[in-house]
Design a protein around this motif. Structure first.
Motif, PDB file in Angstrom:
ATOM      1  N   UNK A 324       0.671  -1.264  -0.171  1.00 25.86           N
ATOM      2  CA  UNK A 324       0.143  -0.046   0.281  1.00 25.86           C
ATOM      3  C   UNK A 324       1.220   1.302  -0.222  1.00 25.86           C
ATOM      4  N   UNK A 325       0.435   2.823  -0.713  1.00 30.34           N
ATOM      5  CA  UNK A 325       1.310   3.223  -0.316  1.00 30.34           C
ATOM      6  C   UNK A 325       0.804   4.691   0.705  1.00 30.34           C
ATOM      7  N   UNK A 326       1.644   5.290   0.799  1.00 31.03           N
ATOM      8  CA  UNK A 326       1.890   6.311   2.432  1.00 31.03           C
ATOM      9  C   UNK A 326       1.620   5.119   3.239  1.00 31.03           C
ATOM     10  N   UNK A 327       1.773   5.749   4.820  1.00 30.62           N
ATOM     11  CA  UNK A 327       2.744   5.380   5.899  1.00 30.62           C
ATOM     12  C   UNK A 327       1.633   6.344   6.755  1.00 30.62           C
ATOM     13  N   UNK A 328       2.294   6.608   8.085  1.00 34.91           N
ATOM     14  CA  UNK A 328       2.332   7.224   9.887  1.00 34.91           C
ATOM     15  C   UNK A 328       2.094   8.221   8.587  1.00 34.91           C
ATOM     16  N   UNK A 329       0.432   9.022   9.324  1.00 30.50           N
ATOM     17  CA  UNK A 329      -0.012  10.511   8.941  1.00 30.50           C
ATOM     18  C   UNK A 329      -0.725  10.649   7.600  1.00 30.50           C
ATOM     19  N   UNK A 330      -0.790  10.213   7.062  1.00 28.57           N
ATOM     20  CA  UNK A 330      -1.212   9.251   5.865  1.00 28.57           C
ATOM     21  C   UNK A 330      -2.597   9.097   5.589  1.00 28.57           C
ATOM     22  N   UNK A 331      -3.325   9.533   5.089  1.00 30.28           N
ATOM     23  CA  UNK A 331      -4.727   8.772   4.645  1.00 30.28           C
ATOM     24  C   UNK A 331      -5.125   7.734   3.697  1.00 30.28           C
ATOM     25  N   UNK A 332      -4.347   7.411   2.994  1.00 30.59           N
ATOM     26  CA  UNK A 332      -3.544   6.495   1.951  1.00 30.59           C
ATOM     27  C   UNK A 332      -3.321   5.370   2.926  1.00 30.59           C
ATOM     28  N   UNK A 333      -3.976   3.946   2.525  1.00 35.51           N
ATOM     29  CA  UNK A 333      -4.396   3.353   2.809  1.00 35.51           C
ATOM     30  C   UNK A 333      -2.998   2.261   3.523  1.00 35.51           C
ATOM     31  N   UNK A 334      -1.945   2.659   3.356  1.00 37.16           N
ATOM     32  CA  UNK A 334      -0.455   2.378   4.087  1.00 37.16           C
ATOM     33  C   UNK A 334      -0.357   2.912   5.120  1.00 37.16           C
ATOM     34  N   UNK A 335      -1.111   4.519   5.394  1.00 36.15           N
ATOM     35  CA  UNK A 335      -1.319   5.162   6.688  1.00 36.15           C
ATOM     36  C   UNK A 335      -2.649   4.075   7.575  1.00 36.15           C
ATOM     37  N   UNK A 336      -3.446   3.902   7.195  1.00 33.24           N
ATOM     38  CA  UNK A 336      -4.460   3.612   8.065  1.00 33.24           C
ATOM     39  C   UNK A 336      -5.322   2.201   8.327  1.00 33.24           C
ATOM     40  N   UNK A 337      -4.329   1.799   6.558  1.00 35.44           N
ATOM     41  CA  UNK A 337      -4.707   0.004   7.149  1.00 35.44           C
ATOM     42  C   UNK A 337      -3.889  -0.940   7.573  1.00 35.44           C
ATOM     43  N   UNK A 338      -4.285  -1.409   8.767  1.00 37.43           N
ATOM     44  CA  UNK A 338      -3.182  -2.276   9.434  1.00 37.43           C
ATOM     45  C   UNK A 338      -3.363  -3.636   9.093  1.00 37.43           C
ATOM     46  N   UNK A 339      -2.370  -4.567  10.419  1.00 31.87           N
ATOM     47  CA  UNK A 339      -2.574  -5.765  10.457  1.00 31.87           C
ATOM     48  C   UNK A 339      -3.673  -5.740  11.446  1.00 31.87           C
ATOM     49  N   UNK A 340      -4.958  -6.975  11.342  1.00 32.53           N
ATOM     50  CA  UNK A 340      -5.466  -7.276  11.928  1.00 32.53           C
ATOM     51  C   UNK A 340      -6.259  -8.365  12.091  1.00 32.53           C
ATOM     52  N   UNK A 341      -6.708  -9.109  13.222  1.00 31.49           N
ATOM     53  CA  UNK A 341      -7.239 -10.904  13.394  1.00 31.49           C
ATOM     54  C   UNK A 341      -8.487 -10.704  14.594  1.00 31.49           C
ATOM     55  N   UNK A 342      -9.348 -11.490  14.329  1.00 29.21           N
ATOM     56  CA  UNK A 342      -9.734 -11.967  16.084  1.00 29.21           C
ATOM     57  C   UNK A 342      -9.839 -13.292  16.035  1.00 29.21           C
ATOM     58  N   UNK A 343      -9.268 -13.676  17.475  1.00 26.79           N
ATOM     59  CA  UNK A 343      -9.364 -15.168  17.483  1.00 26.79           C
ATOM     60  C   UNK A 343     -10.815 -15.544  18.533  1.00 26.79           C
ATOM     61  N   UNK A 344     -10.780 -16.547  18.179  1.00 27.97           N
ATOM     62  CA  UNK A 344     -12.279 -17.269  19.406  1.00 27.97           C
ATOM     63  C   UNK A 344     -12.391 -18.211  18.487  1.00 27.97           C
ATOM     64  N   UNK A 345     -11.896 -19.254  18.500  1.00 26.01           N
ATOM     65  CA  UNK A 345     -12.516 -20.272  17.861  1.00 26.01           C
ATOM     66  C   UNK A 345     -13.952 -21.629  18.226  1.00 26.01           C
ATOM     67  N   UNK A 346     -14.166 -21.432  19.657  1.00 25.81           N
ATOM     68  CA  UNK A 346     -15.359 -21.879  19.525  1.00 25.81           C
ATOM     69  C   UNK A 346     -16.464 -20.918  18.701  1.00 25.81           C
ATOM     70  N   UNK A 347     -16.077 -19.665  18.333  1.00 32.12           N
ATOM     71  CA  UNK A 347     -17.244 -19.440  17.820  1.00 32.12           C
ATOM     72  C   UNK A 347     -17.106 -18.894  16.340  1.00 32.12           C
ATOM     73  N   UNK A 348     -15.693 -18.892  15.821  1.00 31.04           N
ATOM     74  CA  UNK A 348     -15.657 -17.998  14.804  1.00 31.04           C
ATOM     75  C   UNK A 348     -14.927 -18.808  13.851  1.00 31.04           C
ATOM     76  N   UNK A 349     -14.901 -19.239  12.477  1.00 33.32           N
ATOM     77  CA  UNK A 349     -14.089 -19.858  11.821  1.00 33.32           C
ATOM     78  C   UNK A 349     -13.091 -19.649  11.368  1.00 33.32           C
TER      79      UNK A 349
END
Length: 491
Positions: A324-349
């Protein structure tokens, strides 16, 4: 329906006592029939973790082949990787305000890092779950106001008399926090610690604040969880790591893992140190027999720091925004699109990469759904319940995702991002189709004037709503805001 029909038939022929028993049966039957995604014997525990300045491309589960993050990778693989997740804020404090409230940071006057504070009138995750009987704890960085009425970190950028807003006065039972960034090694000493000590439950502390900062804060988070389990209380544990924000320094054992990588070894090493503490946390949850009933969420607060450090002798900053283009302080995705996950195997795929856009704005309404809590009816939420998205039941969100930073306001909606710089003037408008233009280089504004006009109207409506929120229109007996409204462009 057959069960209810039989109960109805019984009522028609019941005596008084039989009528009471039948009524109880109906109530029980209806309760059992109500779908509850978190239908365990007790409410779910919630662990919400966030790194500071961690780029989208800085973890193994997003393809990094150098930085070792085996514990994060395992949790991600067992859960749902949120491939299109937004921090919303391109810098620290704004994201954190939205994370805890489900509301855009402009509604609270948290314009950028080290400015504004979390108002006492906001209905936060901690307040919502505290009202549900949860033990609430916050560990690591705070960055949502000063922790003292007389001093502030970062060269007094926040006036402590106006912006005092500590977690122990924001519905947290337990807290171990710094106002702003500290060094990732020996956080209790050095330039970053000046006027910025760790506060433990409201008191400055110098106990166990040396060595790896991620270990230092986990040393407090784990006892909080142990105590909550001992008391048989569900818990909310918010853990906001300082790494890999500057000042970046890795301990000897982590530097050894990245020998030959020069200055980048410190960056890589402090991320692996975070990973080790995440693994330690998971082992403790399993040891306490609460892992199955604990939802774990992980993300970063914005994209990686960019450019060349002030110290020109050091190499270019090592963080990766992926493709992605951009880094911190940018509204381009490189500044606001971040690594993420949610973990709860009993209820989520598991082993799922979910590409539907979601954001920190969605945390409060989603957790409200999972815990049968009710958001404040007078607080305009900008996020939505993302549980059906996490589960893969739907692939589109109903609400757009708004951004506001510096000279820019923008909106992600229906696969497009519109960036504007003025309420009236349109020549600098930029429209990108995110799925086919991940680097946001092909401006489609001229080709889709109707879409631009519609999204523009949404942005300006959002800004007007935020202006009213900032003025305190949703608060009862609110005092005037401590800072003037920051409009977009020249009026």
């Amino acid at each position: 329906m057959n069960r209810l029909h039989a109960l109805r038939h019984s009522l028609q022929h019941a005596t008084t006592n039989e009528f009471r028993v039948a009524c109880l049966c109906i109530v029980a039957s209806l309760l059992l029939a109500v779908p509850c995604e978190a239908a365990d014997e007790q409410p779910p525990n919630i662990v919400l973790m966030m790194c500071d300045d961690l780029g989208w491309g800085d973890t193994g589960f997003n393809g990094n082949t150098i930085i070792q993050t085996p514990n994060l990778d395992q949790l991600a693989s067992e859960g749902v990787i949120l491939d299109h997740f937004y921090s919303v804020g391109p810098v620290c404090s704004p994201t954190r305000a939205s994370f805890l409230t489900g509301r855009h940071y402009y509604r609270m006057g948290v314009w950028t890092a080290n400015q504004g504070h979390l108002p006492a009138e906001e209905y936060t995750l901690a307040r919502m779950l505290h009202d549900q009987g949860y033990a609430t704890g916050h560990f690591g960085k705070w960055h949502l106001g000063t922790l003292s009425r007389t001093m502030s970190s970062k060269g007094q950028k926040r006036r402590p008399d106006l912006h005092y807003s500590p977690p122990w006065e924001r519905d947290y039972d337990t807290s171990f926090v710094t106002e702003s960034a500290v060094c990732t090694w020996d956080p209790g000493i050095g330039p970053r610690s000046k006027n910025n000590p760790y506060f433990e439950n409201g008191q400055p502390t110098h106990e166990n604040v040396l060595g790896c900062d991620s270990r230092v804060l986990m040393d407090r988070a784990i006892p909080f969880i142990e105590d909550s389990v001992r008391q048989q209380k569900p818990f909310l544990s918010v853990i906001w790591f300082h790494a890999p924000h500057e000042d970046i320094q890795a301990g000897p054992e982590y530097l050894a893992k990245y020998k030959g990588h020069g200055e980048a070894a410190h960056y890589y090493g402090c991320i692996t140190a975070v990973d080790d503490q995440v693994g330690r946390l998971r082992e403790k949850l399993q040891e306490l027999h609460v892992a199955d009933n604990t939802l774990i969420f992980f993300c970063s607060d914005n994209g990686p720091e960019g450019g060349v450090p002030k110290d020109r002798s050091k190499t270019r900053r090592a963080g990766s925004a992926g493709e992605f283009s951009g880094r911190k302080r940018s509204v381009l995705d490189g500044g606001v699109r971040v690594p993420a996950f949610v973990h709860w195997p009993k209820h989520l795929p598991s082993e799922i990469r979910n590409e539907t856009p979601t954001s920190v704005l969605d945390l409060l309404p989603t957790i409200a759904h999972l815990t049968n809590a009710k958001p404040h009816p007078q607080r305009q939420l900008d996020g939505e319940n993302a549980w059906p998205i996490w589960k893969g039941e739907i692939s589109q969100r109903s609400k757009p995702i708004p951004f506001r930073y510096g000279n820019f306001a923008c909106l992600v909606s229906d696969g497009y991002k519109l960036i504007i710089e003025s309420p009236q003037n349109t020549p600098k408008d930029r429209l990108f189709h995110l799925a086919t233009d991940v680097k946001e280089q092909n401006n489609l504004a001229d080709q889709h004037p109707d879409r631009v006009a519609s999204m523009r109207e949404e942005i300006l409506s959002f800004l007007e709503s935020s202006k009213q929120s900032h003025a305190g229109k949703e608060y009862d007996n609110a005092s005037p805001p401590v800072d003037r409204w920051r409009g977009l462009g020249k009026k």
